[in-house]
Design a protein around this motif. Structure first.
Motif, PDB file in Angstrom:
ATOM      1  N   TYR A  39       3.175  -2.337   9.527  1.00  0.00           N
ATOM      2  CA  TYR A  39       2.043  -2.989   8.866  1.00  0.00           C
ATOM      3  C   TYR A  39       2.461  -3.746   7.609  1.00  0.00           C
ATOM      4  CZ  TYR A  39      -0.995  -0.659  12.157  1.00  0.00           C
ATOM      5  OH  TYR A  39      -1.609  -0.247  13.322  1.00  0.00           O
ATOM      6  N   ARG A  40       3.539  -3.350   6.990  1.00  0.00           N
ATOM      7  CA  ARG A  40       4.013  -4.118   5.830  1.00  0.00           C
ATOM      8  C   ARG A  40       4.569  -5.480   6.253  1.00  0.00           C
ATOM      9  NH1 ARG A  40       5.285   1.161   3.904  1.00  0.00           N
ATOM     10  NH2 ARG A  40       4.193   1.576   1.942  1.00  0.00           N
TER      11      ARG A  40
ATOM     12  N   PHE B 235       0.866  -1.183   0.000  1.00  0.00           N
ATOM     13  CA  PHE B 235       0.000   0.000   0.000  1.00  0.00           C
ATOM     14  C   PHE B 235       0.900   1.229   0.000  1.00  0.00           C
ATOM     15  CE2 PHE B 235       0.378  -1.613   4.345  1.00  0.00           C
ATOM     16  CZ  PHE B 235       0.935  -0.528   5.010  1.00  0.00           C
TER      17      PHE B 235
ATOM     18  N   SER C 228      -5.446   1.901   5.167  1.00  0.00           N
ATOM     19  CA  SER C 228      -4.032   2.282   5.071  1.00  0.00           C
ATOM     20  C   SER C 228      -3.783   3.652   5.681  1.00  0.00           C
ATOM     21  CB  SER C 228      -3.558   2.255   3.610  1.00  0.00           C
ATOM     22  OG  SER C 228      -4.314   3.130   2.806  1.00  0.00           O
TER      23      SER C 228
ATOM     24  N   LEU D 256      -7.534  -4.351   3.329  1.00  0.00           N
ATOM     25  CA  LEU D 256      -6.742  -3.396   2.556  1.00  0.00           C
ATOM     26  C   LEU D 256      -7.488  -2.885   1.330  1.00  0.00           C
ATOM     27  CD1 LEU D 256      -3.180  -5.014   2.717  1.00  0.00           C
ATOM     28  CD2 LEU D 256      -4.033  -3.039   3.972  1.00  0.00           C
TER      29      LEU D 256
END
Length: 469
Positions: free
Chosen positions: A408-409, A38, A391, A385
């Motif tokens: 978060y990744r 994202f 995001s 997502l």
């Protein structure tokens, strides 16, 4: 016709071969965790302290904005209920628009606008968004605070308190918080008829001045808007706004009981009892235990496939549902296991809840059960997502909780690296068995004798968490 016949035979042959290779008795192996991708938001900082985050998404002609004030928990003291009344008063019109005029302006645009002591939100089609956003800003910055509206909301609050006097669920929520944190802690405070009656309109205005401010503010735009346009409308709406400087509160740490105790509240009219097994925990999102605790909670009481549900409902029929929940964040929170149980089965249900908690602490979880919990998080996280607001929430969460930029990744990577040993370790650390608090609100004459036979320490309290000798 001949070509069609040959094609049909070939298709049947392929289908037959595929069916022979597919073993339906074996569960398919899970695929790899979804790859998380994202875009980072564009971030601006306004001179008055507001952080602006912009996430572009031009798939739909719509824009949403939210303003969050990171004030932390607010201690209200003898004026418990003032923030709730302030929430309502902020939606009762502005200095230039009555409530009816304000609501009509929102409705004419087909927009959604709402504000509270913690911030506000506005959502509308792109062509109407600026007007909707300015309405939100007007409601936050220029509330009218009419006396008639205050009297109405205060009366409603008193009515709600009256209607919940015999509500076992409402009483349980209040008593659990008071006994866990203490009545002088912001998480343990509760509204009473006396506290509501003590509040006057000037108290609302004072709370507004103190807590509704640009300090520690996060303004997030998501949707069909360019960063430059978002910054421009943010400056127009909030650029000259000034207010009190907020400091995130530092709260004294609260201890769990030295030994597991049972705290009961008698509600003679209750047809079932509210059971809460709880303990205080410290679990910041930056903790290396965070992802393991999420999975442990999912396995214990996250839903209909979890241990508590299968035991208390499916096996014993004590309740319609039994669940657990684990808090997290910068301050102390709670782990709790809850169920609404028939009065006469309370003692048995308590034994089973403690048993399942102890199993999590002392035995390794089955690999398939652990994998199922991971699969659930993998799917729900990836599905979430699809909403661009998610995001944007990640970005503000990273700033507020002081997380690493890749938190978060790498979320699913860390989640899928959790082992059965990790589950047992965090269960032992965060799910208390020997120093938990068991709060039961219900018809005590139907379950108290059985509880006393269990050997647990039993204490009695009023519906306002006052000890009864």
């Amino acid at each position: 016709m001949k070509k069609i016949f040959i094609f049909a035979v070939a298709a049947l042959f392929v289908q037959s071969v595929s069916a022979q290779k597919l073993d339906r008795s074996q569960r398919p192996k899970p695929g790899p965790a979804p790859t998380i991708t994202f875009d980072d938001p564009v971030i601006y900082n306004l001179p008055n302290g507001i952080t602006v985050l912009v996430v572009e998404n031009h798939k739909l002609p719509k824009v949403s904005a939210s303003y969050q004030i990171d004030a932390g928990p607010i201690t209200e003291g003898a004026k418990a209920g003032v923030i709730g009344l302030l929430d309502g008063m902020l939606n009762e019109g502005t200095v230039t628009k009555t409530k009816a005029q304000f609501d009509e302006a929102v409705d004419q645009m087909g927009a959604q606008v709402g504000v509270s002591a913690g911030g506000g939100q506005a959502s509308a089609l792109t062509r109407y968004f600026n007007d909707a956003f300015l309405l939100m800003a007007d409601a936050l910055r220029n509330p009218a605070f009419p006396q008639a509206s205050f009297d109405k909301l205060k009366s409603q609050s008193l009515t709600n308190l009256k209607s919940n006097e015999r509500n076992a669920t409402a009483i349980s929520g209040r008593v659990v918080n008071v006994l866990s944190f203490g009545v002088n802690h912001p998480y343990g405070e509760f509204e009473t008829e006396q506290s509501i009656n003590s509040i006057v309109l000037d108290d609302i205005k004072a709370a507004y001045k103190k807590y509704v401010t640009p300090s520690r503010g996060y303004l997030t735009f998501v949707g069909d808007i360019k960063p430059e346009a978002a910054r421009a409308i943010a400056i127009k709406a909030f650029g000259d706004w000034k207010g009190e400087i907020l400091t995130f509160p530092a709260l004294a740490k609260v201890n769990n009981p030295a030994k597991t105790e049972v705290d009961v509240v008698n509600v003679p009219s209750a047809v079932q009892s509210e059971i809460t097994v709880t303990n205080l925990i410290d679990l910041p999102m930056s903790s290396p235990d965070y992802h393991a605790v999420l999975l442990a909670n999912e396995i214990l009481g996250g839903g209909a496939d979890a241990k508590l549900f299968r035991n208390l409902r499916e096996k014993h029929g004590f309740t319609y549902g039994a669940y657990s929940n684990t808090g997290s964040g910068r301050l102390q929170s709670t782990f709790s296991a809850t169920a609404s149980v028939r009065n006469e089965k309370v003692d048995s249900a308590v034994v089973e809840i403690l048993k399942e908690i102890n199993v999590m602490r002392t035995e390794k979880v089955n690999p398939d059960v652990l994998q199922n919990a991971k699969n659930l998080y993998n799917g729900s996280f990836a599905l979430g997502l699809e909403n661009p607001t998610r995001s944007a929430g990640f970005a503000s969460s990273i700033l507020i909780n002081n997380l690493s930029k890749d938190f978060y990744r790498t979320y699913l990577k860390k989640l899928n690296a959790v082992t059965a040993d990790d589950i047992q370790r965090v269960s032992k650390k965060y799910f208390s068995h020997d120093n938990a608090r068991i709060v039961i609100v219900g018809k005590t004459d139907q379950f108290l004798p059985g509880l006393k036979k269990s050997g647990l320490v039993v204490k009695q309290f009023s519906k306002y968490a006052e000890p009864i000798q």
